[in-house]
Write an enzyme that holds these catalytic residues in place. Structure first.
Site, PDB file in Angstrom:
ATOM      1  N   ALA A  91      -1.598  -2.167   2.950  1.00 29.17           N
ATOM      2  CA  ALA A  91      -0.381  -1.692   3.621  1.00 29.17           C
ATOM      3  C   ALA A  91      -0.358  -0.177   3.750  1.00 29.17           C
ATOM      4  O   ALA A  91      -0.823   0.546   2.872  1.00 29.17           O
ATOM      5  CB  ALA A  91       0.850  -2.158   2.848  1.00 29.17           C
ATOM      6  N   HIS A 134       6.197  -4.776  -4.801  1.00 27.25           N
ATOM      7  CA  HIS A 134       4.916  -5.391  -5.174  1.00 27.25           C
ATOM      8  C   HIS A 134       4.325  -4.673  -6.390  1.00 27.25           C
ATOM      9  O   HIS A 134       3.836  -5.311  -7.317  1.00 27.25           O
ATOM     10  CB  HIS A 134       3.934  -5.343  -4.000  1.00 27.25           C
ATOM     11  CG  HIS A 134       4.040  -6.493  -3.062  1.00 27.25           C
ATOM     12  ND1 HIS A 134       3.090  -7.467  -2.994  1.00 27.25           N
ATOM     13  CD2 HIS A 134       4.994  -6.832  -2.167  1.00 27.25           C
ATOM     14  CE1 HIS A 134       3.440  -8.359  -2.087  1.00 27.25           C
ATOM     15  NE2 HIS A 134       4.601  -7.995  -1.572  1.00 27.25           N
TER      16      HIS A 134
END
Length: 174
Positions: A36, A50
């Site tokens: 990401a 996360h």
């Protein structure tokens, strides 16, 4: 543990949590390969959530585009978790990279990995046909990438509402 696993499913289906449990199971430690890019505050919040789930047992790495090189670099004894292929594809497409060639390169690289690799990806083609060209191109590219990596993986798991359903291997002979 299988050498390579692809975990797919819808957004918020429990894919990442399942992948994290599987990656830590053999040794109690693993390499987390994040793809990401934090383009805005909302994405930064997702990344932080996360990261908050993971502790010191994770060796965190970042590979928004050079995923194959990162897998080669981190190949050893610890499992690697790649989260996620659809964000990696997004980065490649937005960077005008040859995403198809990179996908083929990734699938080929799996044959040479010693340590297990777990991929997380999204099923993006189960809904309506997107209204704009870029979204349709992305949907089609993600479908192709998922099929290519799934074919190279030993195991494919579909995650539905937090529950894993084994897709590959299967007992069907088509």
């Amino acid at each position: 543990m299988e050498k390579s696993i692809l975990i797919t499913g819808a957004a918020r289906s429990g894919k990442s949590a399942l992948a994290e449990r599987l990656a830590l199971r053999p040794l109690g430690r693993a390499v987390y390969v994040a793809t990401a890019e934090a383009w805005d505050d909302e994405m930064r919040d997702r990344i932080a959530a996360h990261q908050a789930r993971r502790g010191a047992e994770w060796d965190n790495r970042h590979a928004p585009r050079d995923l194959v090189d990162m897998l080669i670099e981190t190949d050893g004894d610890a499992p690697r978790l790649v989260d996620c292929l659809t964000l990696w594809l997004t980065n490649l497409m937005l960077g005008d990279a040859d995403w198809r060639s990179e996908g083929e390169r990734l699938a080929a690289a799996l044959m040479h990995q010693k340590a297990p690799v777990i991929f997380v990806t999204n099923e993006v083609g189960a809904g309506i046909v997107p209204e704009n060209r870029l979204a349709r191109e992305f949907r089609d590219a993600a479908g192709w990438l998922n099929q290519t990596v799934a074919q190279a993986c030993d195991t494919v798991i579909l995650c539905v509402a937090g529950y894993p359903v084994r897709v590959k291997p299967n007992d069907f002979d088509f």
